[in-house]
Design an enzyme around this catalytic site. Structure first.
Site, PDB file in Angstrom:
ATOM      1  N   THR A   1     -14.116   3.145 -17.322  1.00  0.00           N
ATOM      2  CA  THR A   1     -15.144   2.409 -18.078  1.00  0.00           C
ATOM      3  C   THR A   1     -15.888   3.356 -19.023  1.00  0.00           C
ATOM      4  OG1 THR A   1     -15.393   0.944 -16.188  1.00  0.00           O
ATOM      5  CG2 THR A   1     -17.173   0.917 -17.812  1.00  0.00           C
TER       6      THR A   1
ATOM      7  N   ASP B   1       0.854  -1.189   0.000  1.00  0.00           N
ATOM      8  CA  ASP B   1       0.000   0.000   0.000  1.00  0.00           C
ATOM      9  C   ASP B   1       0.894   1.244   0.000  1.00  0.00           C
ATOM     10  OD1 ASP B   1      -3.128   0.129   0.089  1.00  0.00           O
ATOM     11  OD2 ASP B   1      -2.422   1.863   1.205  1.00  0.00           O
ATOM     12  N   LYS B   2       0.333   2.395   0.264  1.00  0.00           N
ATOM     13  CA  LYS B   2       1.057   3.655  -0.030  1.00  0.00           C
ATOM     14  C   LYS B   2       2.375   3.844   0.729  1.00  0.00           C
ATOM     15  CE  LYS B   2      -1.768   6.497   2.920  1.00  0.00           C
ATOM     16  NZ  LYS B   2      -3.140   6.876   2.941  1.00  0.00           N
TER      17      LYS B   2
ATOM     18  N   SER C   1     -10.080  -1.228 -18.163  1.00  0.00           N
ATOM     19  CA  SER C   1     -10.785  -0.208 -17.387  1.00  0.00           C
ATOM     20  C   SER C   1     -11.841  -0.871 -16.518  1.00  0.00           C
ATOM     21  CB  SER C   1     -11.430   0.820 -18.308  1.00  0.00           C
ATOM     22  OG  SER C   1     -12.369   0.199 -19.166  1.00  0.00           O
ATOM     23  N   ASN C   2     -12.254  -2.088 -16.917  1.00  0.00           N
ATOM     24  CA  ASN C   2     -13.241  -2.806 -16.108  1.00  0.00           C
ATOM     25  C   ASN C   2     -13.056  -4.308 -16.340  1.00  0.00           C
ATOM     26  OD1 ASN C   2     -15.735  -3.844 -14.986  1.00  0.00           O
ATOM     27  ND2 ASN C   2     -16.370  -1.702 -14.932  1.00  0.00           N
TER      28      ASN C   2
ATOM     29  N   HIS D   1     -20.452   6.840  -9.431  1.00  0.00           N
ATOM     30  CA  HIS D   1     -19.544   6.103  -8.538  1.00  0.00           C
ATOM     31  C   HIS D   1     -19.575   6.710  -7.139  1.00  0.00           C
ATOM     32  CE1 HIS D   1     -17.864   4.559 -12.331  1.00  0.00           C
ATOM     33  NE2 HIS D   1     -17.447   3.539 -11.615  1.00  0.00           N
ATOM     34  N   HIS D   2     -19.025   5.945  -6.194  1.00  0.00           N
ATOM     35  CA  HIS D   2     -18.841   6.366  -4.797  1.00  0.00           C
ATOM     36  C   HIS D   2     -18.024   7.671  -4.714  1.00  0.00           C
ATOM     37  CE1 HIS D   2     -14.696   4.815  -5.120  1.00  0.00           C
ATOM     38  NE2 HIS D   2     -15.247   3.979  -5.973  1.00  0.00           N
TER      39      HIS D   2
ATOM     40  N   LYS E   1     -13.936   8.134  -5.261  1.00  0.00           N
ATOM     41  CA  LYS E   1     -13.259   7.935  -6.558  1.00  0.00           C
ATOM     42  C   LYS E   1     -12.423   9.158  -6.928  1.00  0.00           C
ATOM     43  CE  LYS E   1     -13.987   6.137 -11.207  1.00  0.00           C
ATOM     44  NZ  LYS E   1     -12.768   5.304 -11.091  1.00  0.00           N
TER      45      LYS E   1
ATOM     46  N   THR F   1      -7.385   3.069 -12.790  1.00  0.00           N
ATOM     47  CA  THR F   1      -7.802   3.967 -13.874  1.00  0.00           C
ATOM     48  C   THR F   1      -7.157   5.346 -13.673  1.00  0.00           C
ATOM     49  OG1 THR F   1      -9.791   4.452 -12.570  1.00  0.00           O
ATOM     50  CG2 THR F   1      -9.991   2.799 -14.309  1.00  0.00           C
TER      51      THR F   1
HETATM   52  N1  LIG Z   1     -10.612  -2.047 -13.709  1.00  0.00           N
HETATM   53  C1  LIG Z   1     -11.579  -2.372 -12.856  1.00  0.00           C
HETATM   54  O1  LIG Z   1     -12.328  -3.353 -13.041  1.00  0.00           O
HETATM   55  C2  LIG Z   1     -11.754  -1.543 -11.638  1.00  0.00           C
HETATM   56  C3  LIG Z   1     -10.899  -0.499 -11.417  1.00  0.00           C
HETATM   57  N2  LIG Z   1     -10.949   0.191 -10.261  1.00  0.00           N
HETATM   58  C4  LIG Z   1      -9.890   1.169 -10.072  1.00  0.00           C
HETATM   59  O2  LIG Z   1      -8.963   0.613  -9.150  1.00  0.00           O
HETATM   60  C5  LIG Z   1      -8.354   1.639  -8.397  1.00  0.00           C
HETATM   61  C6  LIG Z   1      -8.486   1.341  -6.906  1.00  0.00           C
HETATM   62  O3  LIG Z   1      -9.845   1.351  -6.552  1.00  0.00           O
HETATM   63  P1  LIG Z   1     -10.290   1.137  -5.014  1.00  0.00           P
HETATM   64  O4  LIG Z   1      -9.690  -0.093  -4.457  1.00  0.00           O
HETATM   65  O5  LIG Z   1     -11.758   1.312  -5.012  1.00  0.00           O
HETATM   66  O6  LIG Z   1      -9.593   2.404  -4.343  1.00  0.00           O
HETATM   67  P2  LIG Z   1      -9.105   2.571  -2.816  1.00  0.00           P
HETATM   68  O7  LIG Z   1      -8.870   4.018  -2.615  1.00  0.00           O
HETATM   69  O8  LIG Z   1     -10.056   1.859  -1.908  1.00  0.00           O
HETATM   70  O9  LIG Z   1      -7.703   1.786  -2.789  1.00  0.00           O
HETATM   71  C7  LIG Z   1      -6.530   2.258  -3.388  1.00  0.00           C
HETATM   72  C8  LIG Z   1      -5.396   1.884  -2.460  1.00  0.00           C
HETATM   73  O10 LIG Z   1      -4.140   2.175  -3.108  1.00  0.00           O
HETATM   74  C9  LIG Z   1      -3.265   2.610  -2.084  1.00  0.00           C
HETATM   75  N3  LIG Z   1      -2.060   3.247  -2.619  1.00  0.00           N
HETATM   76  C10 LIG Z   1      -1.723   4.563  -2.664  1.00  0.00           C
HETATM   77  N4  LIG Z   1      -0.488   4.716  -3.201  1.00  0.00           N
HETATM   78  C11 LIG Z   1      -0.045   3.465  -3.493  1.00  0.00           C
HETATM   79  C12 LIG Z   1       1.155   2.955  -4.062  1.00  0.00           C
HETATM   80  N5  LIG Z   1       2.150   3.764  -4.428  1.00  0.00           N
HETATM   81  N6  LIG Z   1       1.258   1.603  -4.260  1.00  0.00           N
HETATM   82  C13 LIG Z   1       0.270   0.784  -3.872  1.00  0.00           C
HETATM   83  N7  LIG Z   1      -0.879   1.215  -3.315  1.00  0.00           N
HETATM   84  C14 LIG Z   1      -1.037   2.526  -3.133  1.00  0.00           C
HETATM   85  C15 LIG Z   1      -4.136   3.513  -1.220  1.00  0.00           C
HETATM   86  O11 LIG Z   1      -3.544   3.748   0.050  1.00  0.00           O
HETATM   87  C16 LIG Z   1      -5.411   2.679  -1.145  1.00  0.00           C
HETATM   88  O12 LIG Z   1      -5.385   1.779  -0.045  1.00  0.00           O
HETATM   89  C17 LIG Z   1      -9.002   2.943  -8.865  1.00  0.00           C
HETATM   90  O13 LIG Z   1      -8.182   3.530  -9.850  1.00  0.00           O
HETATM   91  C18 LIG Z   1     -10.317   2.481  -9.497  1.00  0.00           C
HETATM   92  O14 LIG Z   1     -10.780   3.349 -10.469  1.00  0.00           O
HETATM   93  C19 LIG Z   1     -11.873  -0.065  -9.294  1.00  0.00           C
HETATM   94  C20 LIG Z   1     -12.770  -1.064  -9.469  1.00  0.00           C
HETATM   95  C21 LIG Z   1     -12.807  -1.890 -10.669  1.00  0.00           C
HETATM   96  O1  LIG Z   2     -13.298   3.530  -8.922  1.00  0.00           O
HETATM   97  C1  LIG Z   2     -14.135   2.602  -9.011  1.00  0.00           C
HETATM   98  O2  LIG Z   2     -14.775   2.198  -8.034  1.00  0.00           O
HETATM   99  C2  LIG Z   2     -14.322   1.947 -10.328  1.00  0.00           C
HETATM  100  N1  LIG Z   2     -13.498   2.266 -11.267  1.00  0.00           N
HETATM  101  C3  LIG Z   2     -13.453   1.714 -12.574  1.00  0.00           C
HETATM  102  C4  LIG Z   2     -13.618   2.814 -13.604  1.00  0.00           C
HETATM  103  O3  LIG Z   2     -13.061   3.903 -13.423  1.00  0.00           O
HETATM  104  O4  LIG Z   2     -14.283   2.576 -14.611  1.00  0.00           O
HETATM  105  C5  LIG Z   2     -14.355   0.528 -12.758  1.00  0.00           C
HETATM  106  C6  LIG Z   2     -15.602   0.516 -11.922  1.00  0.00           C
HETATM  107  O5  LIG Z   2     -16.585   1.279 -12.541  1.00  0.00           O
HETATM  108  C7  LIG Z   2     -15.368   0.927 -10.491  1.00  0.00           C
END
Ligand SMILES: NC(=O)C1=CN([C@@H]2O[C@H](COP(=O)(O)OP(=O)(O)OC[C@H]3O[C@@H](n4cnc5c(N)ncnc54)[C@H](O)[C@@H]3O)[C@@H](O)[C@H]2O)C=CC1
Ligand SMILES: O=C(O)C1=N[C@H](C(=O)O)C[C@H](O)C1
Length: 232
Positions: free
Chosen positions: A142, A31-32, A97-98, A131-132, A135, A73
């Site tokens: 997506t 993590d970060k 992206s998804n 989204h929440h 974000k 993303t």
């Molecule tokens: N492609 C897909 O199917 C999906 C993509 N996403 C994307 O995934 C990403 C994460 O989403 P969530 O888990 O909901 O966000 P989140 O905010 O819950 O988790 C992100 C985590 O990354 C950590 N982080 C910060 N800097 C970092 C580093 N240098 N290295 C590793 N970790 C670090 C943060 O502390 C946090 O715990 C977003 O960009 C979101 O848009 C989310 C859901 C589905």
């Molecule tokens: O940040 C999210 O939560 C999500 N991010 C992805 C996006 O940016 O499209 C995928 C999904 O919609 C959830």
């Protein structure tokens, strides 16, 4: 499979749950605050972190010869750079992206609808994503994929947040507490609307898709998409 999780937030934790259910082992959770770690102990890495960390995380994996699945993303301006690095190092890389099966089917539906609408006069496409509130990026990755697929099949040449110009697809990005991800594509005319919509009920579909992609990517070289993984 030994999996490294890069990003241990909402998605990292959901992926951990699904990966364990599928008999994988999580060997690393980054993590970060974690900077000194040895990625080489993992068979595959899955990055769901933040837009400003994705490129560094992907670079580290490719350089170390660890296949990398990235779902983060908001960093796509550097996608081509990561593709070149992967080819140069003969690595293995998937970005989507998804990752959910549902959204990947929705992507195909969106392309088919765009092809159908292309010769029809009087309809304007627009999009909404919800989204929440945590974000960091807007519009969602997506929504950008959906918009780019519409651009490929219609006379639209770009997308724009909120109201577009005549040639741009307007995307409304709404943030509402706890919404996992909802995407709507609408074609509006004076007399009616045609609408397709995908609603995620939770994050399990995204996480399952990412783990399936990691299983598929193991022992491969090259740059792939979720379309390759799902055979769509
Ligand atoms: N492609 C897909 O199917 C999906 C993509 N996403 C994307 O995934 C990403 C994460 O989403 P969530 O888990 O909901 O966000 P989140 O905010 O819950 O988790 C992100 C985590 O990354 C950590 N982080 C910060 N800097 C970092 C580093 N240098 N290295 C590793 N970790 C670090 C943060 O502390 C946090 O715990 C977003 O960009 C979101 O848009 C989310 C859901 C589905
Ligand atoms: O940040 C999210 O939560 C999500 N991010 C992805 C996006 O940016 O499209 C995928 C999904 O919609 C959830």
């Amino acid at each position: 499979m030994k999996i490294a999780l890069l990003g241990y937030g909402k998605m990292g934790k959901t992926i951990e749950k699904i990966a364990i259910e599928r008999n994988h082992t999580i060997v690393l959770k980054v993590d970060k605050e974690d900077h000194n770690y040895d990625i080489a102990e993992a068979d595959v890495a899955i990055d769901f972190s933040i837009p400003s960390a994705a490129v560094q995380n992907i670079t580290k994996c490719i350089t170390a010869g660890v296949p990398i699945v990235s779902g983060t993303t908001g960093w796509l301006a550097q996608y081509d750079e990561m593709v070149s690095l992967c080819k140069e190092k003969n690595g293995a890389f998937i970005y989507a992206s998804n990752f959910s099966l549902g959204v990947n089917l929705f992507f195909e539906l969106n392309k088919k609808l765009a092809k159908m609408m292309s010769p029809v006069e009087g309809y304007e496409p627009s999009m909404e994503e919800i989204h929440h509130t945590e974000k960091l990026d807007a519009p969602s990755g997506t929504a950008i994929t959906l918009a780019e697929d519409i651009i490929d099949h219609t006379s639209k040449t770009s997308w724009k947040l909120d109201q577009g110009d005549k040639y741009a697809i307007p995307i409304a990005a709404k943030r509402i507490e706890n919404v996992p991800g909802t995407h709507t594509v609408t074609y509006s005319s004076i007399v009616d609307d045609i609408e397709i919509k995908h609603t995620a009920h939770n994050r399990d579909g995204f996480a399952l898709g990412a783990v399936v992609a990691a299983e598929w990517l193991q022992n491969k070289n090259g740059v792939y998409s979720m379309k390759d993984v799902l055979g769509l």
